[in-house]
Design a protein around this motif. Structure first.
Motif, mmCIF file in Angstrom:
data_model
loop_
_atom_site.group_PDB
_atom_site.id
_atom_site.type_symbol
_atom_site.label_atom_id
_atom_site.label_comp_id
_atom_site.label_asym_id
_atom_site.label_seq_id
_atom_site.Cartn_x
_atom_site.Cartn_y
_atom_site.Cartn_z
ATOM 1 N N LEU A 9 48.926 45.090 51.060
ATOM 2 C CA LEU A 9 48.849 45.652 49.620
ATOM 3 C C LEU A 9 49.202 44.394 48.539
ATOM 4 O O LEU A 9 48.669 44.702 47.319
ATOM 5 C CB LEU A 9 49.766 46.534 49.352
ATOM 6 C CG LEU A 9 49.623 48.024 49.692
ATOM 7 C CD1 LEU A 9 50.807 49.055 49.731
ATOM 8 C CD2 LEU A 9 48.247 48.720 49.014
ATOM 9 N N TYR A 10 49.987 43.138 48.850
ATOM 10 C CA TYR A 10 49.916 42.199 47.945
ATOM 11 C C TYR A 10 48.647 41.455 47.556
ATOM 12 O O TYR A 10 48.431 41.239 46.431
ATOM 13 C CB TYR A 10 51.011 41.188 48.469
ATOM 14 C CG TYR A 10 51.458 40.260 47.298
ATOM 15 C CD1 TYR A 10 52.611 40.539 46.527
ATOM 16 C CD2 TYR A 10 50.683 39.186 47.357
ATOM 17 C CE1 TYR A 10 52.742 39.409 45.673
ATOM 18 C CE2 TYR A 10 51.058 38.071 46.077
ATOM 19 C CZ TYR A 10 52.020 38.219 45.422
ATOM 20 O OH TYR A 10 52.418 37.435 44.523
ATOM 21 N N ASP A 11 47.891 41.859 48.779
ATOM 22 C CA ASP A 11 46.493 41.024 48.406
ATOM 23 C C ASP A 11 45.757 41.701 47.202
ATOM 24 O O ASP A 11 45.108 41.271 46.304
ATOM 25 C CB ASP A 11 45.711 40.810 49.495
ATOM 26 C CG ASP A 11 44.681 39.901 49.598
ATOM 27 O OD1 ASP A 11 43.965 39.719 48.438
ATOM 28 O OD2 ASP A 11 44.390 39.270 50.603
ATOM 29 N N LEU A 12 45.928 43.218 47.494
ATOM 30 C CA LEU A 12 45.333 43.957 46.282
ATOM 31 C C LEU A 12 45.822 43.766 45.020
ATOM 32 O O LEU A 12 45.254 43.832 43.965
ATOM 33 C CB LEU A 12 45.685 45.568 46.902
ATOM 34 C CG LEU A 12 44.756 46.586 46.067
ATOM 35 C CD1 LEU A 12 44.731 47.874 46.818
ATOM 36 C CD2 LEU A 12 45.812 47.083 44.892
ATOM 37 N N GLY B 83 44.914 39.711 58.722
ATOM 38 C CA GLY B 83 44.242 38.857 57.484
ATOM 39 C C GLY B 83 42.832 39.438 56.896
ATOM 40 O O GLY B 83 42.870 39.660 55.818
ATOM 41 N N GLY B 84 41.899 39.910 57.776
ATOM 42 C CA GLY B 84 40.775 40.625 57.195
ATOM 43 C C GLY B 84 41.229 41.896 56.554
ATOM 44 O O GLY B 84 40.434 42.249 55.390
ATOM 45 N N PHE B 85 42.221 42.716 56.786
ATOM 46 C CA PHE B 85 42.735 43.846 56.233
ATOM 47 C C PHE B 85 43.152 43.672 54.850
ATOM 48 O O PHE B 85 42.806 44.204 53.947
ATOM 49 C CB PHE B 85 43.904 44.528 57.137
ATOM 50 C CG PHE B 85 43.896 45.902 56.604
ATOM 51 C CD1 PHE B 85 43.412 46.817 56.400
ATOM 52 C CD2 PHE B 85 45.646 46.045 56.792
ATOM 53 C CE1 PHE B 85 44.018 48.105 55.809
ATOM 54 C CE2 PHE B 85 46.003 47.371 56.380
ATOM 55 C CZ PHE B 85 45.216 48.223 55.768
ATOM 56 N N GLY B 86 43.944 42.551 54.937
ATOM 57 C CA GLY B 86 44.478 42.067 53.469
ATOM 58 C C GLY B 86 43.391 41.713 52.320
ATOM 59 O O GLY B 86 43.328 41.972 51.433
ATOM 60 N N ILE B 87 42.196 41.090 53.027
ATOM 61 C CA ILE B 87 41.041 40.602 52.232
ATOM 62 C C ILE B 87 40.417 41.693 51.767
ATOM 63 O O ILE B 87 40.057 42.339 50.666
ATOM 64 C CB ILE B 87 40.294 39.808 53.099
ATOM 65 C CG1 ILE B 87 40.833 38.481 53.252
ATOM 66 C CG2 ILE B 87 38.863 39.410 52.157
ATOM 67 C CD1 ILE B 87 40.152 37.494 54.164
ATOM 68 N N GLY B 88 40.220 42.894 52.598
ATOM 69 C CA GLY B 88 39.568 44.430 52.441
ATOM 70 C C GLY B 88 40.293 44.757 51.304
ATOM 71 O O GLY B 88 39.577 45.311 50.458
ATOM 72 N N TYR C 42 39.524 43.384 47.904
ATOM 73 C CA TYR C 42 38.383 43.681 47.299
ATOM 74 C C TYR C 42 38.568 45.400 46.557
ATOM 75 O O TYR C 42 38.118 45.332 45.436
ATOM 76 C CB TYR C 42 37.076 43.872 48.039
ATOM 77 C CG TYR C 42 36.502 42.528 48.574
ATOM 78 C CD1 TYR C 42 35.751 41.816 47.823
ATOM 79 C CD2 TYR C 42 36.714 42.093 49.766
ATOM 80 C CE1 TYR C 42 35.273 40.468 47.724
ATOM 81 C CE2 TYR C 42 36.421 40.551 50.173
ATOM 82 C CZ TYR C 42 35.479 40.237 49.058
ATOM 83 O OH TYR C 42 34.965 38.924 49.519
ATOM 84 N N LEU C 43 39.350 46.083 47.332
ATOM 85 C CA LEU C 43 39.684 47.269 46.781
ATOM 86 C C LEU C 43 40.320 47.171 45.422
ATOM 87 O O LEU C 43 40.128 47.775 44.167
ATOM 88 C CB LEU C 43 40.430 48.059 47.486
ATOM 89 C CG LEU C 43 40.775 49.508 47.025
ATOM 90 C CD1 LEU C 43 39.559 50.414 46.517
ATOM 91 C CD2 LEU C 43 41.706 50.165 48.201
ATOM 92 N N GLY C 44 41.104 46.123 45.249
ATOM 93 C CA GLY C 44 42.117 45.821 44.195
ATOM 94 C C GLY C 44 41.210 45.370 42.789
ATOM 95 O O GLY C 44 41.715 45.552 41.871
ATOM 96 N N SER C 45 39.918 44.614 43.425
ATOM 97 C CA SER C 45 39.171 44.285 42.210
ATOM 98 C C SER C 45 38.371 45.351 41.618
ATOM 99 O O SER C 45 38.301 45.443 40.317
ATOM 100 C CB SER C 45 37.956 43.293 42.836
ATOM 101 O OG SER C 45 37.403 43.632 43.651
#
Length: 257
Positions: free
Chosen positions: A25-28, A146-151, A154-157
């Motif tokens: 969620l921090y990636d989001l 890591g890929g889950f965080g990246i995904g 993208y949702l965050g964008s």
């Protein structure tokens, strides 16, 4: 709060465990800042609303990237000496959020300075955040986590963009003062969303505590470590080529954005 997970537990936890979701969620969260502030709406406010040249925004952005380019090795060496990296992530996030809240309140010059500080803090936080990946994953599932965080990033964008567009609304015939106020609201809401989605990472990701060498001489020791690393990098040509390539690649991507 969640306890630190051992290796077998992290391997069994899966993508939807609390620590993994909290970390991702921090990636989001930080992607909302990256999209709304760095890539899109702050630049639009500078150029389309306030009437300044886009070169003003470009030079400010480039300057902030130059600072983090020089500062990043030192920050990495500094955190290597600390027992935990999470406090560094918390501080960098707090600085980014605080200065994002100040965007648009004062003159354009001050807002550009606040933006540069916020971007430096955001970029600094990325390396602290990435270093936490081993705390929620194992070598076997690290790529998936890591890929889950990246995904989620993208949702965050999408969350950031749709929220901002809804807040700005129709701009046809809107006076400059009111339009500027709408953009200022976008900056404030983006900061609030960043903080809100970052909180689970602070609360539920637990680091394994390392032996600490962090003390009064930590800054000098970090400087010596950076110098030593650059001196010894010639003995390991692979990492050197990787870092040069990474800088060139990142520069191209940022230019396209």
């Amino acid at each position: 709060m969640a306890k630190t997970l051992d290796e077998p537990t992290r391997a069994r936890a899966g993508l939807w465990s609390l620590p993994v979701v909290s970390w991702a969620l921090y990636d989001l969260a930080n992607t909302i800042f990256s999209m709304n502030i760095v890539s899109f709406f702050f630049g639009l406010w500078i150029v389309s609303v306030m009437g300044f040249s886009d070169s003003v925004f470009a030079w400010t952005t480039s300057g902030s990237y130059a600072v983090i380019f020089l500062l990043s090795p030192f920050l990495g060496a500094l955190t290597d000496q600390a027992s935990r990296r999470m406090p560094f992530l918390m501080v960098s996030t707090a600085v980014c959020v605080a200065f994002t809240l100040l965007l648009g309140w004062q003159s354009v010059g001050l807002s550009l300075a606040f933006f540069a500080i916020a971007n430096i803090a955001y970029q600094s936080g990325l390396q602290f955040y990435d270093a936490l990946l081993p705390e929620v994953s194992t070598e076997e599932n690290r790529g998936r986590v890591g890929g889950f965080g990246i995904g989620l990033g993208y949702l965050g964008s999408f969350i950031g963009l749709f929220t901002a567009r809804w807040l700005i609304g129709d701009t046809e015939g809107v006076p400059t003062a009111e339009l500027s106020e709408r953009y200022r609201t976008v900056f404030q809401v983006s900061a609030a969303l960043f903080l809100a989605f970052a909180l689970p990472c602070f609360l539920f990701v637990r680091e394994r505590v390392r032996p600490s060498r962090f003390g009064r001489g930590a800054i000098a020791a970090a400087g010596r470590q950076v110098v030593r690393t650059f001196r010894e990098i010639r003995d390991f040509p692979g990492p050197g080529r990787f870092m040069i390539g990474r800088v060139v690649y990142t520069d191209a991507v940022n230019t396209v954005i």
